[in-house]
Design a protein around this motif. Sequence first.
Motif, short mmCIF file in Angstrom:
data_model
loop_
_atom_site.label_atom_id
_atom_site.label_comp_id
_atom_site.label_asym_id
_atom_site.label_seq_id
_atom_site.Cartn_x
_atom_site.Cartn_y
_atom_site.Cartn_z
N SER A 1 58.91 13.91 45.61
CA SER A 1 58.92 12.51 46.03
C SER A 1 60.26 12.09 46.61
N GLY B 1 54.10 10.45 41.25
CA GLY B 1 55.03 10.64 42.35
C GLY B 1 54.57 9.81 43.55
N HIS B 2 55.31 9.93 44.63
CA HIS B 2 54.97 9.24 45.87
C HIS B 2 53.57 9.67 46.30
#
Length: 183
Positions: free
Chosen positions: A145, A106-107
């Motif tokens: 995210s 994810g981010h």
Amino acid sequence: MSAPGGSVRVHVGGPDSRHTVLLLPDAGESAGVYDVVCERLHNSDLRTVVVDDIDGLGPADVFAILDDLALPWVHLVGSGAGAELAWAVAAGRFGRFASLVVAERGHPAVADVDGTVRDASAPAAEVPTTIVIGSAARRAEADGSMRYVTGEFRVVELDGVENIPAHAPADFASAIALRTGSW
């Protein structure tokens, strides 16, 4: 080719196309992990550039590769540590990338499956983004995210897949090909 971090080997393949996909493998994996993915992308009329080994590479190296190949605009793909590098490259850089597809990450500002936040100050990615995950355990990370993506956002969940490029190449290639379309 040369980059700020040293010499970088890339594999360029596929038809001459207005769409090019830059693929970044996980740390310790070779470009070969993307062979089947690339074959499918080539069949979708997409050109591919695969970095042979991302160990020691940073965002400046990725931009040097793109500049050396005269690629001002690409679709960016990464898996594992390559996904982390892809997030770092795409974040806050509107206009250089057409899309972002990452596997199993994810981010960086979102807690991962272990609760670790890799970079709480990481800027948003300003591109349409797809996160492909291999288990429901990463779902919260992927969903979280979304607030760090200013473009259209998708999550693709594949149950029971440990290495997405190696064990689900058709699904991964489909996620990438869908991002290259203008619909």
